[in-house]
Write an enzyme that holds these catalytic residues in place. Structure first.
Site, PDB file in Angstrom:
ATOM      1  N   ARG A  20       0.574  -1.019   0.176  1.00  0.00           N
ATOM      2  CA  ARG A  20      -0.120   0.079   0.077  1.00  0.00           C
ATOM      3  C   ARG A  20       1.009   1.458  -0.038  1.00  0.00           C
ATOM      4  O   ARG A  20       0.614   2.378  -0.813  1.00  0.00           O
ATOM      5  CB  ARG A  20      -0.668  -0.340   1.140  1.00  0.00           C
ATOM      6  N   ASN A  38      -5.987  -3.023   2.787  1.00  0.00           N
ATOM      7  CA  ASN A  38      -5.916  -4.540   2.876  1.00  0.00           C
ATOM      8  C   ASN A  38      -7.151  -5.058   2.539  1.00  0.00           C
ATOM      9  O   ASN A  38      -8.354  -4.238   3.132  1.00  0.00           O
ATOM     10  CB  ASN A  38      -5.412  -4.709   3.490  1.00  0.00           C
TER      11      ASN A  38
END
Length: 92
Positions: A20, A38
């Site tokens: 990320r 996520n």
């Protein structure tokens, strides 16, 4: 040029490897807004909004494997309605 948006679902070893963070860095470098988060199934959801060429460059980066620490197996892309994101963030 008009802006457009996509949702990418990235599968593989993409959680716990800085995915990320690196996606945020790449998106901001390209001028793409949205977020990465996520998912419970082990994938990462990436919402990308911006100029078509920049969004496509981010998607190509995801499909090419993202950061070196990740192992991307597949990327599924869906169009999405444009949202008014002001930057690219990480969601928890």
């Amino acid at each position: 040029m008009s802006e457009h948006g996509v949702i990418a679902y990235v599968y593989g070893m993409v959680q716990g490897v800085g995915f990320r963070y690196h996606t945020q860095h790449q998106a901001r470098r390209l001028g793409v807004n949205g977020y990465a988060r996520n998912c419970e199934d082990g994938s990462v959801e990436v919402v990308a909004c911006g100029e078509p060429q920049q969004v496509e460059q981010l998607i190509a980066w995801l499909k090419a494997g993202g950061p070196r620490s990740a192992r991307v197996e597949r990327v599924l892309i869906e169009p999405c309605a444009m949202m008014d994101y002001t930057n690219f963030s990480i969601r928890y």
